[in-house]
Design an enzyme around this catalytic site. Structure first.
Site, PDB file in Angstrom:
ATOM      1  N   LYS A  67       0.842  -1.205   0.000  1.00 36.25           N
ATOM      2  CA  LYS A  67       0.000   0.000   0.000  1.00 36.25           C
ATOM      3  C   LYS A  67       0.875   1.253   0.000  1.00 36.25           C
ATOM      4  CE  LYS A  67      -0.332  -0.310   5.047  1.00 36.25           C
ATOM      5  NZ  LYS A  67      -1.113  -0.920   6.147  1.00 36.25           N
ATOM      6  N   TYR A  73      16.607  29.855   8.831  1.00 36.77           N
ATOM      7  CA  TYR A  73      15.449  30.655   9.246  1.00 36.77           C
ATOM      8  C   TYR A  73      15.391  30.791  10.763  1.00 36.77           C
ATOM      9  CZ  TYR A  73      13.409  30.329   4.563  1.00 36.77           C
ATOM     10  OH  TYR A  73      13.176  30.433   3.222  1.00 36.77           O
TER      11      TYR A  73
HETATM   12  C1  LIG Z   1      -0.298  -1.734   6.957  1.00 37.44           C
HETATM   13  C2  LIG Z   1      -0.840  -3.040   7.415  1.00 37.44           C
HETATM   14  C3  LIG Z   1       0.003  -4.159   7.549  1.00 37.44           C
HETATM   15  C4  LIG Z   1       1.500  -4.079   7.410  1.00 37.44           C
HETATM   16  O1  LIG Z   1       2.041  -3.629   8.632  1.00 37.44           O
HETATM   17  P1  LIG Z   1       3.610  -3.451   8.871  1.00 37.44           P
HETATM   18  O2  LIG Z   1       3.688  -3.055  10.279  1.00 37.44           O
HETATM   19  O3  LIG Z   1       4.068  -2.420   7.915  1.00 37.44           O
HETATM   20  O4  LIG Z   1       4.248  -4.779   8.593  1.00 37.44           O
HETATM   21  C5  LIG Z   1      -0.584  -5.390   7.830  1.00 37.44           C
HETATM   22  N1  LIG Z   1      -1.922  -5.498   8.025  1.00 37.44           N
HETATM   23  C6  LIG Z   1      -2.759  -4.435   7.952  1.00 37.44           C
HETATM   24  C7  LIG Z   1      -4.207  -4.622   8.197  1.00 37.44           C
HETATM   25  C8  LIG Z   1      -2.249  -3.173   7.668  1.00 37.44           C
HETATM   26  O5  LIG Z   1      -3.055  -2.113   7.619  1.00 37.44           O
END
Ligand SMILES: *Cc1c(COP(=O)(O)O)cnc(C)c1O
Length: 388
Positions: free
Chosen positions: A52, A269
């Site tokens: 994702k 800044y």
């Molecule tokens: C993002 C997500 C993962 C992956 O988690 P990590 O901590 O990056 O390994 C797994 N399951 C769900 C439901 C998620 O939203």
């Protein structure tokens, strides 16, 4: 030549060709090695991959191709659009959509052969209705909430949900840990016992509970399918101990100019940094527009993040600005700091987690904010023997 010189040499060799101002190098060999490592810890469980948010900022297409080559066939995305993009690459992969069936999304899911993760009665109804219309049971994952309270049916609803699944084909049940990165956490035990109750209602269906950190929990909650994201990309899934994963990304920026300033001169800044001695400083062509957090600047309450060059850690001074970061190179050997040099901001010497700690954020945020302005290059190089 030291081991780390060697490593720098191999990285700079790869980018000598062009004069980018900043460069993100993504090592697909390390990514694949990380996937294989998680898979081997999972033993009999299948290992999927969460891609994702553009594979946590690394670029979903090269990441998905590399993981597919390593043997991964189950991918998780958040949105339907991400799933559609992933589907363009491989027809033989199962692509789960964590958002589920967003309103109006059912037909798009079917068209791209995506598998929604369903967590509400409304979605179940949508998917059942479409199954009836199409004359075949559409596949879905079923999400159960055991503590996150974001998405998913309640554990007590499992029996009822199992009955309502007659018109569709559930192929996975999943739940998500609240604090998987904490080894001794009562909540983990509680969530696991709820998940056991849920699994009993779906006796022949694959189960999945483990994100990256949960792969390493002593309870081994691996079940049938692992769903790692962060650890694949080099983040530390076990913050209490040394990172078991290989570093995957290296972010480097070029020095635009090196200059000498007087004691008392301010930098950046709002003059938040004032030289306490005559200093040599270098301006790097990278800033918060490239995803490096403003909060990585130092202030009264905390030290700044550091850059790494030729064996030296050089602190950021003044505020990180949109396009520039200034570092203090006074203590680096004179000969080693010059215009055009590449300086490491993230990589084998500055982990994602170290930078995140210095910026008061989490490593996930560092990855997903990786910018789009600098050049990205994908390499396949085995650097594991050179780990610092
Ligand atoms: C993002 C997500 C993962 C992956 O988690 P990590 O901590 O990056 O390994 C797994 N399951 C769900 C439901 C998620 O939203």
């Amino acid at each position: 030549m030291t081991l780390s010189d060697n490593k720098n040499a191999s990285l700079s060799r790869a980018c000598d060709a062009e004069a980018e101002t900043a460069l993100l190098t993504i090592n697909l060999s390390a990514l694949k090695a990380n996937w294989r490592k998680l898979k081997s810890i999972g033993a009999n469980a299948e290992c999927g991959a969460v891609i994702k948010a553009n594979a946590y900022g690394l670029g979903y297409a090269p990441v998905m191709r590399a993981l597919h080559e390593a043997g991964c066939r189950k991918f998780f995305v958040a949105t339907i659009a991400e799933g559609e993009a992933a589907r363009q690459l491989f027809s033989d992969a199962t692509i789960f959509v964590l958002d589920g069936i967003v309103i109006g999304g059912a037909n798009r899911l079917v068209a791209a052969q995506l598998t929604p993760i369903i967590g509400s009665y409304e979605e179940l109804e949508d998917w059942s209705r479409l199954s009836t219309q199409l004359g075949r049971k559409l596949q879905a994952g079923i999400h159960f909430d055991t503590g996150m309270r974001r998405l998913g049916f309640g554990a007590l609803e499992a029996a009822h949900v199992a009955q309502l699944c007659r018109k569709i084909e559930p192929i996975l049940i999943l739940s998500h840990f609240v604090s998987a990165q904490i080894e001794h956490c009562d909540l983990n035990i509680k969530q696991l016992s709820q998940f056991d109750v849920i699994r009993r209602q779906f006796p022949n269906i694959a189960a999945s509970m483990a994100n990256s950190s949960a792969v390493f929990l002593s309870q081994r909650p691996h079940f049938d399918l692992l769903r790692p994201g962060y650890a694949l990309y080099g983040g530390n899934p076990t913050p209490a101990v040394k990172n078991p994963m290989q570093s995957v990304i290296t972010l480097q920026a070029r020095i635009l100019v090196v200059r000498d300033i007087e004691a008392g001169d301010c930098v950046g800044y709002d003059a938040t940094w004032i030289a306490s001695r005559p200093s040599k400083i270098a301006t790097l062509a990278i800033g918060y527009a490239d995803g490096l957090h403003l909060s990585a600047s130092g202030d009264k309450h905390k030290p700044a993040a550091k850059a790494f060059m030729n064996g030296h850690y050089c602190p950021y001074i003044g505020r990180v600005s949109m396009d520039y970061i200034v570092i203090d190179v006074t203590d680096a050997p004179d000969s080693s700091v010059k215009r055009g040099d590449l300086v490491e901001l993230l990589g084998p010497h500055i982990s994602i987690d170290d930078f995140a700690a210095a910026a008061n954020v989490i490593g996930y945020e560092v990855l997903t904010r990786l910018g789009a302005r600098y050049t990205r290059q994908y390499i396949e190089e085995d650097l594991s023997a050179l780990a610092p």
